[in-house]
Structures are given as C-alpha cells and as structure tokens.
Scaffold this motif. Structure first.
Motif, short mmCIF file in Angstrom:
data_model
loop_
_atom_site.label_atom_id
_atom_site.label_comp_id
_atom_site.label_asym_id
_atom_site.label_seq_id
_atom_site.Cartn_x
_atom_site.Cartn_y
_atom_site.Cartn_z
N ASP A 81 0.87 -1.18 0.00
CA ASP A 81 0.00 0.00 0.00
C ASP A 81 0.90 1.21 0.00
OD1 ASP A 81 -3.03 1.01 1.16
OD2 ASP A 81 -1.33 2.35 1.37
N HIS A 82 0.74 2.07 -1.02
CA HIS A 82 1.67 3.18 -1.16
C HIS A 82 1.56 4.18 -0.02
CE1 HIS A 82 3.60 2.21 -4.89
NE2 HIS A 82 2.45 1.82 -5.37
N PHE A 83 0.46 4.14 0.72
CA PHE A 83 0.31 5.09 1.81
C PHE A 83 0.86 4.55 3.11
CE2 PHE A 83 -2.42 8.71 0.45
CZ PHE A 83 -2.01 8.58 -0.85
N ARG A 84 0.51 3.27 3.38
CA ARG A 84 1.05 2.68 4.60
C ARG A 84 2.48 2.20 4.38
NH1 ARG A 84 -4.01 0.22 4.56
NH2 ARG A 84 -3.07 -1.71 3.86
#
Lengths: 333, 333
Positions: free
Chosen positions: B327-330
């Motif tokens: 996940d690019h955000f987490r």
C-alpha cells in the motif's frame, strides 16, 4: 474529518469515487471504459502538473485540482473536441490531510461540472518528490473533425479567444511582486490571481473552432511561443501588433506604467486561451458566430511569408524575444 | 551522440517521434487521436512509475522504458483488451544524457513492438523530484467484452498465468540480498532479475481471458493483495495452498531453504501475471485452450464463502499476512 488519509483505498473510495462516471466502475477496477458516441473520434490530452513547476505547493487544494483538469480541457477544446472523461494519477510526498483531500475533491467536482466530463480512473502513489497530478483527458469530435496544429496556410487570419497575459500577471501577483501591487487595485489583483489559479478554457468556442478553424492550439506556453508553433506548422510567419492584442484593462495599466512588461504578457504562460487560424472569407462569419455565442474572439494577425513571429510594441519597435515562452529544459522565458 | 538533451523539442522529435503512430501526428500536436476499430470499446489504464518507488534511478534506461509500458499493458490484458496506443508524460530531475534518451527510446520501441501498440502523444517536464514516467495505455475490446474485476461469483475457480513471486525475488537480487546469491546460480539470479526489470505480461492470454474469465485483474501488488481484490469483488474468500501455486524452480529452492520467503513470493509485487476466475464448467476448456496457445495457466483455488484470503504453507499452517501486498500510503508489505 481531521488527520491524514490512512490508505489509498480510503482516498479513492471516499474522495474520488463520487466523481466517477459509469465507465469508471466506481474506481474499483484497474482500467476504465470510454463511452464514445457513434460517429465520433476520441481525442486525448496528457498534461501533468507538478508542485513547484506548474503551481505552488501551498495553493488551495481546490485550485490545484481545477487547474490540473483545466490545462487538459484547454488542449481538447483547441482540437474542436467536447471533453467527456479523464483519468488522474496522483503522486503525494506524504499522505494528504483529510481536509486537503476533501477540498481537492470539491475542486475536481467543480471543474468537471464546468467542463462537462467525469473521472473514469487513475492511480495514487507516494513519491520522494513534489506533489504531482497527471491527468489524461478524453474528448470526442465528429469523425474526421480533429483540428490539427499544423494545418494552417499562408494568408489565413489568426484569432485568439479571451485575453492574453492576465495569468502571467496573476503569477506576479501570486509572488507578491511590487509592480502589481503598486499599479493595480485589490480587485484587479484578485482578478489576475484568479486567472492564474483557476484558468477557464473557453468551452463555448468548440462549435466555432470546429466550424471555422484551419488549425488551432491552446496558448499555454506564452502567446509568442504558441503563435510560433501555429506559424511554423504553416511554414509561415506572423506579425503581432501590441495595440491589437486582447489585453485586459489591468494589463494595459501595467504596460502603460512599465512597458517592459509587454514581454511578460506575450511570453508568459498559462493563458489557456485558444489560438486559431481561419481562411480570410471566414472573418465575418467568425465575428457573427462569436457575437451570437457571447465569445470574446480577437483577430490578431495574418500568416505571412516571413517565417518568423515578431511582436511590435505600441511605438512600432520589435520586441526582443529570442525563443519566446517557456521551455522546461532550458527554463528560459 | 554525447552530452545532454538541450531542449524538449530535440527530445521529442529525435527520440520519441520515430515511435509515433499516425494518430500521434508526429508528436507535433498537443493532442492525439485514438483509432478505434468499429464495434469495439476503448479501455484505458494509467499507471505511472517513479524512480525510487517503482524502479531504481540507475536501472538501465531501456529497462525503465520497458517496465513503464509493460505495467500498463498488463492492466489492459486483464480486461481482455488488445493494446493499441499509449501516451507518455515524462518528468526529469535534470536534462537527460543523449545516450540515456537513445537507450530509453530503444527500450520503448522494443516494448511497443512486443505489445503491439504505438506512442500517440505525451509531455515532458522538469521536476524538482525524481524521474517519473506516466503512461496512459489504450486497448480495445469487442463492444461489451470488458472483463471487470468485481464480477466473479462464489464457486468460480481461480487461475493465474505464468509464475508468481519471481519478480519479488528479482528485487531481492537487484538489492544484492544474500539469500539470493547464497542459494541460486548466476543464471537463476539473472532470470529473476529479468523478471523484475522486464516484466512480460502475457499478451497471448487475451483470447482466453475474453472467452472464459468471469472476472480478472493483473497481479501487480502481490498475489495475496490482488486475490483479495478478486475475492472481495465476489463477496467471497479464497484459500491458496502453497504447493499448488506456480512457483519457478528458483523460487522453490529459496522457500525450501528459507521458508519465511514464502511470504515474499505471495505478498511481493511486480508479477504482472493475470489472475482470473471462471465458472467450474470452463476448467477443461481453459486447460485445452491454454495448451493449444502455449500459455502457462494454473488453477490455484475456488472462491468460497469464507470472506477472506488465506495462504497455507506446505505444512498446512496459515501464513500471517495482515493486509497483504503493498500500500503506497502505509508502505507495508
């Protein structure tokens, strides 16, 4: 609604899925479908904007969103295409605040409503670089109706929509440069700033361009640069006289007091007006249709055999602009 | 051919215009035309790649180019679409070397030839951030034939093309991690590295997917993550047994010696294989068509009512993978 977005799914499903057209499958697929009307061609524009290059990282999120779509819609309009859909790939230096995401989504909604298109897909990433928004926009033209940049001929008259140079002055206002604050009223400054932050490509001009333009492109890199592209495509030249160019009253005030800023007006970017050529016999019909449709269209010259674009100041002296406009590699203006 | 590119026009006209399809107008327009065969829909994928996120800045330019197109073609294939065209927006931290531009262009040519599509437009910018390549790719499917991600049902069997996990091991090889160098031969390492650097989406599977898939997506964020997407779209679950997953002999060597790397294989990304579901009665026809067309297709499970995706190791123990995939955000894996 406080704090930062915790994952991509939240960002996409909460803030972007409500913007999606049917072909976007609720942004739950990796691909999108473009719904083309029968008898039409699909026109594509891809023009990313990057913080620190095309906008300021602390511009309002709604303005950034609006601009990201507007710069692409502007390209479509110049081809005689009606915008129908767009994809959007976002790269964030850090997870955005929820308030930022909401404002951005609101700005996108306002823009897509104004331009008559909707989101169909995209992608989000984290980046070690600045915020970037890569929109690819799709329009449709009646089959065979795509207006090329390079199809003008010597003798064609050249027209431009709206006014030129206000966005470049808006950029000076955004940078709080003194020439703008010294010479203009607060309301004039606001108007210029808005031109820079919220470009409003002239969707109403699509029927006129489709019907009359022999060639067209949008004015995004400065009038001189883009006029050079139009002229080169015809193997032609063009002489622009500053007194016939469509400058706003604010712009006229600036060049009256600071004539060196004529160059800012004609070589600055971000106008997002449409520059087009048309055969001489279309001059009157263009004027009539523009009047009927309430569009500002100004004739600014005739494509000639000179092979170069010159700008003459009010005193008749040619303006020294070597290449004109902005080149992202040289960075010159 | 030494030194750096001096301006955008040189970059576009010397290195990219030779890659252009007719609808790209020699890359001399701001927009492109997509040429759609009658009776077809246009499918769009937009998946940028960024240095330091999706590839290493010092990867070979030809490999970067190849990957930028391959990751988008992979999405199209999963929808049953034949690639036809793409646009490419490039953002450079500094003007590229001419040798780099030539290698990049060569890599794009090799990729577009392999995938049967051509360049129709794009944009180049300078950026204060890392190199990024934003490709939007277009494919066509017979009207109504778009294969959705979310259209599977409980009881459908699940299949995957090619092998899983080799690219994730290739990334370990690229990082010169010792597990790879200790356990594998130089030629095995090269093979894995190639899977990471030059993903080869299975274009040959398009007819099979079009004919039999009830739902499909490409495996880009790790098998577990993408299987979860497929299963969720059906309101279903899926149990994956490691011994039935298509691992290469190199991958089997690694997990035999270092069982903890089973997780690398099933949760790592960059496979660019196609994951699809099909009704039970299509199992034999799928096997027959795959054999006829020379495509590796492995059945890996059945969509069940469990509501979650589990992976069982060879000893029957479930693998602990919370969210699975990237996940690019987490930033979790």
């Amino acid at each position: 609604m406080t704090g930062r977005i915790s994952d991509e799914t939240e960002l996409i499903q909460v803030y972007f899925a409500p913007l999606a057209a049917p072909g976007g499958f609720g942004l739950k697929d990796d691909c999108a479908l473009i719904d083309v009307a029968p008898g039409h061609d699909i026109v594509v524009s891809t023009d990313p904007i990057i913080a620190g290059v095309h906008f300021f990282a602390d511009d309002a999120a709604a303005d950034i969103a609006w601009k990201a779509l507007a710069v692409n819609v502007s390209d479509l309009i110049a081809k005689g295409a009606d915008p129908i859909a767009y994809t959007m790939a976002l790269a964030f230096p850090e997870a955005p605040l929820k308030t930022w995401a909401q404002d951005f989504s609101d700005g996108m909604r306002a823009a897509q409503t104004a331009f008559g298109c909707a989101l169909i897909g995209g992608d989000t990433d984290r980046t070690p670089g600045p915020l970037s928004i890569s929109i690819t926009a799709f329009g449709q033209v009646p089959r065979g109706g795509f207006i090329q940049r390079n199809a003008a001929t010597v003798g064609d008259h050249v027209f431009v929509t709206g006014s030129i140079g206000d966005a470049a002055l808006g950029l000076l206002a955004r940078r709080e440069e003194s020439v703008v604050s010294a010479l203009l009223t607060a309301s004039e400054r606001q108007g210029l700033l808005r031109r820079y932050l919220r470009p409003a490509p002239c969707l109403e001009a699509v029927p006129l361009i489709r019907r009359f333009a022999s060639a067209a492109l949008d004015v995004s890199d400065g009038l001189v640069q883009d006029a050079t592209r139009l002229a080169r495509g015809a193997g032609a030249g063009l002489c622009l006289r500053s007194e016939t160019l469509p400058f706003s009253s604010a712009a006229r005030k600036i060049i009256a007091a600071a004539p060196q800023h004529l160059k800012t007006l004609v070589a600055g970017g971000d106008d997002y007006e449409i520059l087009f050529s048309a055969a001489p016999e279309n001059r009157l019909p263009i004027r009539a249709m523009a009047e009927r449709d309430g569009i500002a269209v100004t004739e600014i010259g005739v494509l000639d055999g000179s092979g170069c674009v010159t700008v003459l100041a009010a005193n008749g002296a040619p303006l020294a602009i070597h290449s004109g406009g902005y080149d992202h590699f040289r960075g010159t203006q």
